[in-house]
Design a protein around this motif. Structure first.
Motif, PDB file in Angstrom:
ATOM      1  N   GLN A 185      -5.316  75.591  94.226  1.00 10.98           N
ATOM      2  CA  GLN A 185      -6.692  75.119  94.316  1.00 10.98           C
ATOM      3  C   GLN A 185      -6.789  73.615  94.071  1.00 10.98           C
ATOM      4  O   GLN A 185      -7.632  72.929  94.630  1.00 10.98           O
ATOM      5  N   SER A 186      -5.924  73.117  93.196  1.00 11.14           N
ATOM      6  CA  SER A 186      -5.870  71.679  92.898  1.00 11.14           C
ATOM      7  C   SER A 186      -4.490  71.347  92.358  1.00 11.14           C
ATOM      8  O   SER A 186      -3.746  72.241  91.933  1.00 11.14           O
ATOM      9  N   LYS A 187      -4.150  70.062  92.376  1.00 12.30           N
ATOM     10  CA  LYS A 187      -2.848  69.638  91.850  1.00 12.30           C
ATOM     11  C   LYS A 187      -2.742  69.941  90.362  1.00 12.30           C
ATOM     12  O   LYS A 187      -1.686  70.355  89.866  1.00 12.30           O
ATOM     13  N   ALA A 188      -3.847  69.722  89.637  1.00 16.23           N
ATOM     14  CA  ALA A 188      -3.840  69.967  88.193  1.00 16.23           C
ATOM     15  C   ALA A 188      -3.611  71.446  87.896  1.00 16.23           C
ATOM     16  O   ALA A 188      -2.827  71.809  87.001  1.00 16.23           O
ATOM     17  N   ARG A 189      -4.277  72.311  88.654  1.00 18.72           N
ATOM     18  CA  ARG A 189      -4.131  73.761  88.445  1.00 18.72           C
ATOM     19  C   ARG A 189      -2.712  74.212  88.790  1.00 18.72           C
ATOM     20  O   ARG A 189      -2.128  75.040  88.088  1.00 18.72           O
ATOM     21  N   ASN A 190      -2.156  73.666  89.854  1.00 17.14           N
ATOM     22  CA  ASN A 190      -0.796  74.008  90.251  1.00 17.14           C
ATOM     23  C   ASN A 190       0.217  73.568  89.187  1.00 17.14           C
ATOM     24  O   ASN A 190       1.175  74.285  88.889  1.00 17.14           O
ATOM     25  N   LYS A 191      -0.028  72.424  88.590  1.00 18.00           N
ATOM     26  CA  LYS A 191       0.861  71.915  87.537  1.00 18.00           C
ATOM     27  C   LYS A 191       0.836  72.836  86.315  1.00 18.00           C
ATOM     28  O   LYS A 191       1.880  73.153  85.739  1.00 18.00           O
ATOM     29  N   ILE A 192      -0.367  73.283  85.946  1.00 18.25           N
ATOM     30  CA  ILE A 192      -0.484  74.199  84.806  1.00 18.25           C
ATOM     31  C   ILE A 192       0.177  75.535  85.135  1.00 18.25           C
ATOM     32  O   ILE A 192       0.854  76.133  84.289  1.00 18.25           O
ATOM     33  N   TRP A 193       0.009  76.010  86.377  1.00 20.98           N
ATOM     34  CA  TRP A 193       0.655  77.255  86.797  1.00 20.98           C
ATOM     35  C   TRP A 193       2.168  77.150  86.611  1.00 20.98           C
ATOM     36  O   TRP A 193       2.799  78.069  86.085  1.00 20.98           O
ATOM     37  N   HIS A 194       2.758  76.042  87.023  1.00 21.92           N
ATOM     38  CA  HIS A 194       4.211  75.874  86.880  1.00 21.92           C
ATOM     39  C   HIS A 194       4.628  75.862  85.416  1.00 21.92           C
ATOM     40  O   HIS A 194       5.691  76.390  85.066  1.00 21.92           O
ATOM     41  N   ARG A 195       3.795  75.282  84.557  1.00 26.50           N
ATOM     42  CA  ARG A 195       4.117  75.272  83.125  1.00 26.50           C
ATOM     43  C   ARG A 195       4.018  76.685  82.545  1.00 26.50           C
ATOM     44  O   ARG A 195       4.838  77.082  81.721  1.00 26.50           O
ATOM     45  N   MET A 196       3.024  77.440  83.008  1.00 25.74           N
ATOM     46  CA  MET A 196       2.893  78.828  82.561  1.00 25.74           C
ATOM     47  C   MET A 196       4.108  79.649  83.005  1.00 25.74           C
ATOM     48  O   MET A 196       4.648  80.445  82.239  1.00 25.74           O
ATOM     49  N   ALA A 197       4.537  79.437  84.250  1.00 25.51           N
ATOM     50  CA  ALA A 197       5.682  80.182  84.783  1.00 25.51           C
ATOM     51  C   ALA A 197       6.980  79.846  84.054  1.00 25.51           C
ATOM     52  O   ALA A 197       7.904  80.661  84.010  1.00 25.51           O
ATOM     53  N   ALA A 198       7.036  78.652  83.478  1.00 31.06           N
ATOM     54  CA  ALA A 198       8.250  78.212  82.782  1.00 31.06           C
ATOM     55  C   ALA A 198       8.263  78.613  81.306  1.00 31.06           C
ATOM     56  O   ALA A 198       9.234  78.334  80.601  1.00 31.06           O
ATOM     57  N   HIS A 199       7.223  79.279  80.834  1.00 30.25           N
ATOM     58  CA  HIS A 199       7.162  79.676  79.423  1.00 30.25           C
ATOM     59  C   HIS A 199       8.336  80.594  79.082  1.00 30.25           C
ATOM     60  O   HIS A 199       8.753  81.417  79.905  1.00 30.25           O
ATOM     61  N   GLN A 200       8.842  80.454  77.876  1.00 31.98           N
ATOM     62  CA  GLN A 200      10.043  81.183  77.482  1.00 31.98           C
ATOM     63  C   GLN A 200       9.874  82.708  77.494  1.00 31.98           C
ATOM     64  O   GLN A 200      10.856  83.438  77.622  1.00 31.98           O
ATOM     65  N   ARG A 201       8.644  83.200  77.401  1.00 31.98           N
ATOM     66  CA  ARG A 201       8.428  84.645  77.419  1.00 31.98           C
ATOM     67  C   ARG A 201       8.291  85.209  78.829  1.00 31.98           C
ATOM     68  O   ARG A 201       8.246  86.418  79.018  1.00 31.98           O
ATOM     69  N   VAL A 202       8.191  84.339  79.820  1.00 30.68           N
ATOM     70  CA  VAL A 202       8.070  84.796  81.210  1.00 30.68           C
ATOM     71  C   VAL A 202       9.457  85.047  81.783  1.00 30.68           C
ATOM     72  O   VAL A 202      10.310  84.164  81.780  1.00 30.68           O
ATOM     73  N   GLY A 203       9.672  86.262  82.273  1.00 29.42           N
ATOM     74  CA  GLY A 203      10.962  86.589  82.873  1.00 29.42           C
ATOM     75  C   GLY A 203      10.981  86.334  84.363  1.00 29.42           C
ATOM     76  O   GLY A 203      11.948  85.818  84.910  1.00 29.42           O
ATOM     77  N   VAL A 204       9.878  86.692  85.038  1.00 25.97           N
ATOM     78  CA  VAL A 204       9.797  86.542  86.491  1.00 25.97           C
ATOM     79  C   VAL A 204       8.415  86.030  86.867  1.00 25.97           C
ATOM     80  O   VAL A 204       7.409  86.456  86.302  1.00 25.97           O
ATOM     81  N   SER A 205       8.373  85.101  87.819  1.00 23.78           N
ATOM     82  CA  SER A 205       7.082  84.656  88.361  1.00 23.78           C
ATOM     83  C   SER A 205       7.110  84.787  89.875  1.00 23.78           C
ATOM     84  O   SER A 205       8.151  84.600  90.510  1.00 23.78           O
ATOM     85  N   TYR A 206       5.946  85.129  90.427  1.00 26.71           N
ATOM     86  CA  TYR A 206       5.794  85.299  91.870  1.00 26.71           C
ATOM     87  C   TYR A 206       4.659  84.404  92.346  1.00 26.71           C
ATOM     88  O   TYR A 206       3.525  84.533  91.864  1.00 26.71           O
ATOM     89  N   ASP A 207       4.965  83.519  93.275  1.00 30.50           N
ATOM     90  CA  ASP A 207       3.989  82.610  93.865  1.00 30.50           C
ATOM     91  C   ASP A 207       3.539  83.217  95.187  1.00 30.50           C
ATOM     92  O   ASP A 207       4.286  83.232  96.165  1.00 30.50           O
ATOM     93  N   LEU A 208       2.295  83.749  95.199  1.00 32.89           N
ATOM     94  CA  LEU A 208       1.749  84.393  96.401  1.00 32.89           C
ATOM     95  C   LEU A 208       0.805  83.465  97.154  1.00 32.89           C
ATOM     96  O   LEU A 208       0.124  83.891  98.081  1.00 32.89           O
ATOM     97  N   TYR A 209       0.739  82.222  96.762  1.00 29.24           N
ATOM     98  CA  TYR A 209      -0.162  81.190  97.264  1.00 29.24           C
ATOM     99  C   TYR A 209      -1.598  81.437  96.796  1.00 29.24           C
ATOM    100  O   TYR A 209      -2.205  80.568  96.173  1.00 29.24           O
ATOM    101  N   TYR A 210      -2.158  82.594  97.074  1.00 36.36           N
ATOM    102  CA  TYR A 210      -3.535  82.889  96.682  1.00 36.36           C
ATOM    103  C   TYR A 210      -3.640  83.162  95.181  1.00 36.36           C
ATOM    104  O   TYR A 210      -4.701  83.030  94.587  1.00 36.36           O
TER     105      TYR A 210
END
Length: 201
Positions: free
Chosen positions: A157-182
Motif C-alpha cells: 500500500q505504501s513504502k512505509a507499510r512495506n518496510k514495516i511488513w519486512h521487519r515483521m517478517a524478519a522477527h525472530q519468532r516468525v518461521g515462515v512468511s508468505y508475500d501474496l501482494y494483497y
C-alpha cells in the motif's frame, strides 16, 4: 482499472504459481491447499449470498480467511480496525468455535497478549493505517502461541507499510512468511532458518 492491475500483478508473479519452487513439503502444502486452494467449499455459496456489497479482491481475501480458519482452528480471531464484519463471518464459517475480538484502535494492541496465549488468527486490515512498531510487535509475540497466524493486508500500500511488513517478517519468532501482494502471512514456527516466499495469489 482494478482488473488490469490484478492481471499485471498476476503476470509479474507467474513463476510463483501454486507453490512452484518451494522445497519444504509443509510450506508447499500450505500454499497449494490453503492459500491457493480452488476447491469450492461448502460454505462459499451461502456466504456469497449473505455477505453482499464487497468487491472481488475483498471477497478473495475473505475466502482466504475462511481457509486459514479451517486450517488453524483458532480459539480467537483478532480483527484489527475492520471496516465491516465480512471477514469475521467467513472466519466463523471456517471454524465455528472461534471467538471474534475486534480492536478499533492500534493503541489497544497491548491488550492482545491475553488472547494470544491461545492459537489465534490475527488480521491487520487495510484500515489499520499504522502497523505495530518493532517494540509493540515484539511485546505482542513474546508469549504468543506458536500456532498463531498473523495476516497483514496492503503490504504494498505504501513504502512505509512495506518496510514495516519486512521487519515483521524478519522477527525472530516468525518461521515462515508468505508475500501474496494483497496481504502477507506470518507463521510463528520454531525454525532454525526463516523462510520467505512470494506467492502468486
Amino acid at each position: 482499472m482494478r482488473r488490469v492491475k490484478r492481471a499485471i500483478v498476476w503476470l509479474s508473479r507467474i513463476r510463483y504459481c501454486r507453490g512452484f519452487g518451494i522445497q519444504s513439503p509443509n510450506d508447499y502444502r500450505f500454499v497449494r491447499y490453503v492459500v491457493n486452494e480452488h476447491y469450492p467449499y461448502y460454505a462459499y455459496a451461502d456466504l456469497a449470498r449473505s455477505v453482499a456489497g464487497i468487491d472481488t479482491d475483498e471477497r478473495r481475501l475473505c475466502m482466504l480467511y475462511f481457509r486459514l480458519a479451517n486450517e488453524v482452528q483458532p480459539r480467537y480471531y483478532i480483527d484489527v480496525m475492520p471496516s465491516d464484519d465480512s471477514s469475521q463471518r467467513y472466519v466463523r464459517a471456517g471454524c465455528r468455535h472461534t471467538e471474534t475480538v475486534v480492536y478499533k484502535s492500534m493503541s489497544q494492541l497491548d491488550e492482545l497478549k491475553v488472547y494470544l496465549r491461545e492459537p489465534s488468527l490475527v488480521r491487520f486490515s487495510c484500515m489499520a493505517e499504522a502497523l505495530p512498531t518493532d517494540e509493540v510487535f515484539d511485546e505482542m509475540l513474546s508469549s504468543t502461541s506458536s500456532s498463531t497466524v498473523v495476516v497483514v493486508e496492503g503490504i504494498y500500500q505504501s513504502k512505509a507499510r512495506n518496510k514495516i511488513w519486512h521487519r515483521m517478517a524478519a522477527h525472530q519468532r516468525v518461521g515462515v512468511s508468505y508475500d501474496l501482494y494483497y496481504c502477507g502471512i506470518l507463521l510463528l514456527e520454531d525454525r532454525r532458518y526463516q523462510r520467505h516466499y512470494k506467492v502468486n495469489f
